[in-house]
Write a protein that holds these residues in place. Structure first.
Motif, PDB file in Angstrom:
ATOM      1  N   LEU A  53      47.506  77.027  45.130  1.00  0.00           N
ATOM      2  CA  LEU A  53      47.772  77.725  43.874  1.00  0.00           C
ATOM      3  C   LEU A  53      46.482  78.032  43.125  1.00  0.00           C
ATOM      4  O   LEU A  53      46.325  79.112  42.538  1.00  0.00           O
ATOM      5  CB  LEU A  53      48.712  76.896  42.994  1.00  0.00           C
ATOM      6  CG  LEU A  53      50.117  76.616  43.549  1.00  0.00           C
ATOM      7  CD1 LEU A  53      50.956  75.873  42.516  1.00  0.00           C
ATOM      8  CD2 LEU A  53      50.808  77.905  43.980  1.00  0.00           C
ATOM      9  N   ARG A  54      45.536  77.111  43.170  1.00  0.00           N
ATOM     10  CA  ARG A  54      44.237  77.363  42.524  1.00  0.00           C
ATOM     11  C   ARG A  54      43.487  78.490  43.224  1.00  0.00           C
ATOM     12  O   ARG A  54      42.825  79.301  42.570  1.00  0.00           O
ATOM     13  CB  ARG A  54      43.407  76.082  42.522  1.00  0.00           C
ATOM     14  CG  ARG A  54      43.898  75.036  41.530  1.00  0.00           C
ATOM     15  CD  ARG A  54      43.228  73.707  41.752  1.00  0.00           C
ATOM     16  NE  ARG A  54      43.641  72.715  40.758  1.00  0.00           N
ATOM     17  CZ  ARG A  54      43.543  71.412  40.942  1.00  0.00           C
ATOM     18  NH1 ARG A  54      43.046  70.929  42.086  1.00  0.00           N
ATOM     19  NH2 ARG A  54      43.935  70.571  39.992  1.00  0.00           N
ATOM     20  N   ASP A  55      43.590  78.531  44.552  1.00  0.00           N
ATOM     21  CA  ASP A  55      42.945  79.622  45.296  1.00  0.00           C
ATOM     22  C   ASP A  55      43.571  80.967  44.932  1.00  0.00           C
ATOM     23  O   ASP A  55      42.868  81.981  44.803  1.00  0.00           O
ATOM     24  CB  ASP A  55      43.058  79.383  46.802  1.00  0.00           C
ATOM     25  CG  ASP A  55      42.089  78.315  47.295  1.00  0.00           C
ATOM     26  OD1 ASP A  55      41.160  77.958  46.547  1.00  0.00           O
ATOM     27  OD2 ASP A  55      42.278  77.842  48.434  1.00  0.00           O
ATOM     28  N   LEU A  56      44.907  80.991  44.789  1.00  0.00           N
ATOM     29  CA  LEU A  56      45.589  82.227  44.394  1.00  0.00           C
ATOM     30  C   LEU A  56      45.118  82.688  43.020  1.00  0.00           C
ATOM     31  O   LEU A  56      44.904  83.883  42.790  1.00  0.00           O
ATOM     32  CB  LEU A  56      47.102  82.012  44.388  1.00  0.00           C
ATOM     33  CG  LEU A  56      47.776  81.849  45.749  1.00  0.00           C
ATOM     34  CD1 LEU A  56      49.226  81.401  45.566  1.00  0.00           C
ATOM     35  CD2 LEU A  56      47.725  83.140  46.553  1.00  0.00           C
ATOM     36  N   LYS A  57      44.952  81.743  42.113  1.00  0.00           N
ATOM     37  CA  LYS A  57      44.452  82.081  40.769  1.00  0.00           C
ATOM     38  C   LYS A  57      43.063  82.713  40.865  1.00  0.00           C
ATOM     39  O   LYS A  57      42.778  83.710  40.192  1.00  0.00           O
ATOM     40  CB  LYS A  57      44.416  80.826  39.911  1.00  0.00           C
ATOM     41  CG  LYS A  57      43.689  80.992  38.584  1.00  0.00           C
ATOM     42  CD  LYS A  57      43.619  79.690  37.822  1.00  0.00           C
ATOM     43  CE  LYS A  57      42.555  79.740  36.735  1.00  0.00           C
ATOM     44  NZ  LYS A  57      42.733  80.824  35.771  1.00  0.00           N
ATOM     45  N   LYS A  58      42.204  82.143  41.710  1.00  0.00           N
ATOM     46  CA  LYS A  58      40.857  82.693  41.876  1.00  0.00           C
ATOM     47  C   LYS A  58      40.895  84.119  42.413  1.00  0.00           C
ATOM     48  O   LYS A  58      39.997  84.919  42.137  1.00  0.00           O
ATOM     49  CB  LYS A  58      40.045  81.808  42.823  1.00  0.00           C
ATOM     50  CG  LYS A  58      39.682  80.446  42.246  1.00  0.00           C
ATOM     51  CD  LYS A  58      38.953  79.603  43.272  1.00  0.00           C
ATOM     52  CE  LYS A  58      38.662  78.200  42.739  1.00  0.00           C
ATOM     53  NZ  LYS A  58      38.023  77.342  43.763  1.00  0.00           N
ATOM     54  N   GLU A  59      41.928  84.435  43.180  1.00  0.00           N
ATOM     55  CA  GLU A  59      42.086  85.786  43.730  1.00  0.00           C
ATOM     56  C   GLU A  59      42.675  86.754  42.706  1.00  0.00           C
ATOM     57  O   GLU A  59      42.883  87.930  43.008  1.00  0.00           O
ATOM     58  CB  GLU A  59      42.994  85.740  44.963  1.00  0.00           C
ATOM     59  CG  GLU A  59      42.404  84.977  46.136  1.00  0.00           C
ATOM     60  CD  GLU A  59      43.413  84.765  47.255  1.00  0.00           C
ATOM     61  OE1 GLU A  59      44.513  85.376  47.178  1.00  0.00           O
ATOM     62  OE2 GLU A  59      43.137  83.988  48.179  1.00  0.00           O
ATOM     63  N   GLY A  60      42.965  86.267  41.508  1.00  0.00           N
ATOM     64  CA  GLY A  60      43.534  87.123  40.469  1.00  0.00           C
ATOM     65  C   GLY A  60      45.046  87.150  40.445  1.00  0.00           C
ATOM     66  O   GLY A  60      45.645  87.934  39.695  1.00  0.00           O
ATOM     67  N   LYS A  61      45.684  86.297  41.255  1.00  0.00           N
ATOM     68  CA  LYS A  61      47.149  86.226  41.225  1.00  0.00           C
ATOM     69  C   LYS A  61      47.599  85.444  39.993  1.00  0.00           C
ATOM     70  O   LYS A  61      46.855  84.655  39.415  1.00  0.00           O
ATOM     71  CB  LYS A  61      47.684  85.534  42.480  1.00  0.00           C
ATOM     72  CG  LYS A  61      47.123  86.061  43.785  1.00  0.00           C
ATOM     73  CD  LYS A  61      47.509  87.491  44.059  1.00  0.00           C
ATOM     74  CE  LYS A  61      47.054  87.912  45.453  1.00  0.00           C
ATOM     75  NZ  LYS A  61      47.376  89.321  45.751  1.00  0.00           N
ATOM     76  N   THR A  62      48.840  85.663  39.604  1.00  0.00           N
ATOM     77  CA  THR A  62      49.413  84.997  38.441  1.00  0.00           C
ATOM     78  C   THR A  62      50.528  84.078  38.909  1.00  0.00           C
ATOM     79  O   THR A  62      51.400  84.498  39.676  1.00  0.00           O
ATOM     80  CB  THR A  62      49.950  86.022  37.433  1.00  0.00           C
ATOM     81  OG1 THR A  62      48.914  86.975  37.146  1.00  0.00           O
ATOM     82  CG2 THR A  62      50.408  85.348  36.155  1.00  0.00           C
ATOM     83  N   ILE A  63      50.498  82.820  38.471  1.00  0.00           N
ATOM     84  CA  ILE A  63      51.442  81.821  38.979  1.00  0.00           C
ATOM     85  C   ILE A  63      52.092  81.086  37.821  1.00  0.00           C
ATOM     86  O   ILE A  63      51.403  80.613  36.908  1.00  0.00           O
ATOM     87  CB  ILE A  63      50.736  80.797  39.896  1.00  0.00           C
ATOM     88  CG1 ILE A  63      49.910  81.503  40.974  1.00  0.00           C
ATOM     89  CG2 ILE A  63      51.747  79.869  40.537  1.00  0.00           C
ATOM     90  CD1 ILE A  63      48.426  81.461  40.731  1.00  0.00           C
ATOM     91  N   LEU A  64      53.415  80.977  37.853  1.00  0.00           N
ATOM     92  CA  LEU A  64      54.166  80.183  36.885  1.00  0.00           C
ATOM     93  C   LEU A  64      54.927  79.105  37.642  1.00  0.00           C
ATOM     94  O   LEU A  64      55.593  79.396  38.646  1.00  0.00           O
ATOM     95  CB  LEU A  64      55.147  81.042  36.084  1.00  0.00           C
ATOM     96  CG  LEU A  64      54.514  81.967  35.035  1.00  0.00           C
ATOM     97  CD1 LEU A  64      54.161  83.312  35.648  1.00  0.00           C
ATOM     98  CD2 LEU A  64      55.454  82.165  33.845  1.00  0.00           C
ATOM     99  N   VAL A  65      54.830  77.862  37.151  1.00  0.00           N
ATOM    100  CA  VAL A  65      55.387  76.715  37.852  1.00  0.00           C
ATOM    101  C   VAL A  65      56.200  75.858  36.892  1.00  0.00           C
ATOM    102  O   VAL A  65      55.669  75.375  35.880  1.00  0.00           O
ATOM    103  CB  VAL A  65      54.254  75.848  38.454  1.00  0.00           C
ATOM    104  CG1 VAL A  65      54.834  74.654  39.208  1.00  0.00           C
ATOM    105  CG2 VAL A  65      53.356  76.677  39.365  1.00  0.00           C
ATOM    106  N   VAL A  66      57.483  75.676  37.174  1.00  0.00           N
ATOM    107  CA  VAL A  66      58.263  74.686  36.440  1.00  0.00           C
ATOM    108  C   VAL A  66      57.807  73.313  36.905  1.00  0.00           C
ATOM    109  O   VAL A  66      57.795  73.012  38.102  1.00  0.00           O
ATOM    110  CB  VAL A  66      59.776  74.862  36.683  1.00  0.00           C
ATOM    111  CG1 VAL A  66      60.556  73.721  36.027  1.00  0.00           C
ATOM    112  CG2 VAL A  66      60.254  76.198  36.133  1.00  0.00           C
ATOM    113  N   HIS A  67      57.417  72.474  35.935  1.00  0.00           N
ATOM    114  CA  HIS A  67      56.765  71.203  36.274  1.00  0.00           C
ATOM    115  C   HIS A  67      57.352  70.088  35.414  1.00  0.00           C
ATOM    116  O   HIS A  67      57.744  70.312  34.263  1.00  0.00           O
ATOM    117  CB  HIS A  67      55.263  71.330  36.026  1.00  0.00           C
ATOM    118  CG  HIS A  67      54.460  70.165  36.486  1.00  0.00           C
ATOM    119  ND1 HIS A  67      54.385  69.791  37.811  1.00  0.00           N
ATOM    120  CD2 HIS A  67      53.684  69.283  35.806  1.00  0.00           C
ATOM    121  CE1 HIS A  67      53.593  68.742  37.922  1.00  0.00           C
ATOM    122  NE2 HIS A  67      53.160  68.399  36.717  1.00  0.00           N
TER     123      HIS A  67
END
Length: 249
Positions: free
Chosen positions: A180-194
């Motif tokens: 997920l951190r790698d995806l963020k670095k690629e400019g992706k947007t992530i929402l996670v119920v936690h």
């Protein structure tokens, strides 16, 4: 910064009871957002309504400034494990291959390139050696990795994950948060119920705090301040340390 997701005045009811009330917030592109709140706070309902998986009473959803329908093929969703039929006779590889289907034309089958891409996604989550296993034969952590690989295969811009860390082993949790951190670095947007507040600040750069309505949305360290967090959890605990809140809900 470009706005990836905008939710305005979202209301959701279930069996006549309002479970989400007047939620409005926006998420910048390239954000890793945790959605937190006590049990029954409406976290999963809000996510499903935002994706049009359940009906909403009212509210507007925009993806990159456009209606949801225009971005459906570029949105990946990983549901709670309890929502999945693990007895369905499908292999690990075929689960991941399903991630390539949204971009295929009607009646088209995945190409050799699609199959190779699905395998690469399995390798990313460390599950390539399980490709021929039936999905129900895997452990909880392994199953969650496979469904993340399916999301990766979709080449999505926006990722929604509903409690991906529940009931999984430490190694799988570390693998998932690293991806997920790698995806963020690629400019992706992530929402996670936690659900685990003790890890929320280290996992997410922003947090959305809910208890049916929106309590606060902002930087993780800001949301986890005692005077903010107790507005949602006041009935569950009475003492919080300023940093490193160690509570699981």
């Amino acid at each position: 910064m470009e706005c990836a997701l905008k939710i305005e005045q979202l209301y959701v009811s279930y069996l006549g009871n309002q479970v989400v009330k007047d939620i409005s917030f926006s998420v910048e592109r390239g954000s890793l957002v945790g959605i937190i709140g006590p049990n029954g706070a409406g976290k999963s309902s809000m996510m499903k309504a935002a994706l049009n998986l359940i009906s909403k009473d009212k509210g507007e959803i925009q993806i990159f400034g456009e209606p949801l329908r225009k971005w459906k093929k570029r949105i990946a969703y990983v549901p709670q494990r309890s929502d999945i039929d693990w007895d369905f006779p499908i292999t690990v590889f075929d689960v991941v291959l399903l991630g390539t289907y949204p971009k295929l034309g009607l009646f088209k089958r995945p190409s050799k390139g699609d199959r190779q891409w699905a395998y690469e996604c399995l390798k990313t989550v460390g599950m390539e050696s399980f490709s021929n296993r039936q999905i129900g034969e895997l452990s909880g952590g392994q199953q969650q990795r496979v469904f993340l690989a399916r999301a990766l295969a979709q080449n999505a811009e926006l990722f929604f994950l509903d409690e991906p860390f529940v009931g999984i082993d430490v190694a799988s949790e570390e693998t998932i948060i690293h991806i997920l951190r790698d995806l963020k670095k690629e400019g992706k947007t992530i929402l996670v119920v936690h659900h685990d507040l003790s890890k929320a600040e280290s996992y997410f750069d922003h947090l959305l705090l809910l208890n049916k309505n929106m309590i606060h949305y902002g930087a993780s360290e800001e949301v986890l301040q005692p005077e903010v967090i107790t507005k949602a959890y006041a009935n569950q605990f009475s003492f919080l340390q300023p940093k490193g809140v160690n509570v699981t809900t």
